[in-house]
Design an enzyme around this catalytic site. Sequence first.
Site, PDB file in Angstrom:
ATOM      1  N   CYS A 153      70.483 -47.204  33.855  1.00 36.70           N
ATOM      2  CA  CYS A 153      69.283 -46.376  34.028  1.00 36.70           C
ATOM      3  C   CYS A 153      69.738 -44.916  34.026  1.00 36.70           C
ATOM      4  O   CYS A 153      70.810 -44.611  33.490  1.00 36.70           O
ATOM      5  CB  CYS A 153      68.514 -46.762  35.288  1.00 36.70           C
ATOM      6  SG  CYS A 153      69.402 -46.526  36.833  1.00 36.70           S
ATOM      7  N   ARG A 165      66.869 -48.313  39.558  1.00 37.80           N
ATOM      8  CA  ARG A 165      66.550 -49.459  38.709  1.00 37.80           C
ATOM      9  C   ARG A 165      67.746 -50.291  38.281  1.00 37.80           C
ATOM     10  O   ARG A 165      67.700 -51.524  38.360  1.00 37.80           O
ATOM     11  CB  ARG A 165      65.789 -48.984  37.451  1.00 37.80           C
ATOM     12  CG  ARG A 165      64.416 -48.465  37.757  1.00 37.80           C
ATOM     13  CD  ARG A 165      63.877 -47.640  36.625  1.00 37.80           C
ATOM     14  NE  ARG A 165      64.679 -46.432  36.420  1.00 37.80           N
ATOM     15  CZ  ARG A 165      64.493 -45.574  35.432  1.00 37.80           C
ATOM     16  NH1 ARG A 165      63.548 -45.797  34.549  1.00 37.80           N
ATOM     17  NH2 ARG A 165      65.262 -44.506  35.337  1.00 37.80           N
ATOM     18  N   ASP A 181      60.229 -45.113  36.226  1.00 37.66           N
ATOM     19  CA  ASP A 181      61.208 -44.751  37.236  1.00 37.66           C
ATOM     20  C   ASP A 181      60.555 -44.660  38.614  1.00 37.66           C
ATOM     21  O   ASP A 181      59.733 -43.772  38.865  1.00 37.66           O
ATOM     22  CB  ASP A 181      61.813 -43.394  36.863  1.00 37.66           C
ATOM     23  CG  ASP A 181      63.077 -43.124  37.655  1.00 37.66           C
ATOM     24  OD1 ASP A 181      63.240 -43.749  38.722  1.00 37.66           O
ATOM     25  OD2 ASP A 181      63.885 -42.310  37.195  1.00 37.66           O
TER      26      ASP A 181
HETATM   27  P1  4NP Z   1      67.167 -44.412  38.532  1.00 39.16           P
HETATM   28  O1  4NP Z   1      66.238 -43.344  39.279  1.00 39.16           O
HETATM   29  O2  4NP Z   1      67.428 -43.861  37.156  1.00 39.16           O
HETATM   30  O3  4NP Z   1      66.318 -45.651  38.490  1.00 39.16           O
HETATM   31  O4  4NP Z   1      68.407 -44.567  39.379  1.00 39.16           O
HETATM   32  C1  4NP Z   1      66.562 -41.969  39.408  1.00 39.16           C
HETATM   33  C2  4NP Z   1      67.326 -41.557  40.470  1.00 39.16           C
HETATM   34  C3  4NP Z   1      67.613 -40.215  40.629  1.00 39.16           C
HETATM   35  C4  4NP Z   1      67.114 -39.286  39.717  1.00 39.16           C
HETATM   36  C5  4NP Z   1      66.340 -39.711  38.653  1.00 39.16           C
HETATM   37  C6  4NP Z   1      66.088 -41.067  38.500  1.00 39.16           C
HETATM   38  N1  4NP Z   1      67.370 -37.914  39.883  1.00 39.16           N
HETATM   39  O5  4NP Z   1      66.827 -37.132  39.085  1.00 39.16           O
HETATM   40  O6  4NP Z   1      68.142 -37.549  40.755  1.00 39.16           O
END
Ligand code: 4NP
Length: 156
Positions: free
Chosen positions: A8, A14, A122
């Site tokens: 992800c 995710r 997300d």
């Molecule tokens: P992930 O979610 O891609 O599902 O782990 C996110 C976690 C952190 C961030 C963006 C998406 N962030 O911008 O810090």
Amino acid sequence: MKKILFVCLGNICRSPMAEFIMKDEVRRQNRAGDFLIASAGTSGEEEGNPVYPPARAELAKHGISCEGKRAKKFLPSDYSAYEYILCMENSQVRELRRQTGDPDKKIFRLLDFTSSPHDIADPWYTRNFSLAYAQIAEGVRAFLLFLQKGDEAQQK
Ligand code: 4NP
């Protein structure tokens, strides 16, 4: 041994959910030894951080622990180390294809294995961790069926 890497953006919501849902599923099927399952993010921003608490809580609701997981960034060497690289969104599919060229055609979007192909939104932004869990679990089940069909075809 099948080697699977879930990807992800941050590797704190995710893809760790996918990693631990799949580990749980293959453990239930007594096939844990047949798989190496891990996860990574296309961004290094969260590197070293534990799974985001609401994602951890959602897994815990289903009796799944993600203890010890720390975020890691996708490395070029991961491309050859894994047989299937399963992304949560088309944006990660595009990014990893750009980085690696994907000569072995091993980069996929997880929900493309289901009858309802789409990105997994997300939950960092939507805050809907139960929906993310349900979609990821559906993707993992569909992917396992895809593998099973491949195994059956080989045995014929
Ligand atoms: P992930 O979610 O891609 O599902 O782990 C996110 C976690 C952190 C961030 C963006 C998406 N962030 O911008 O810090």
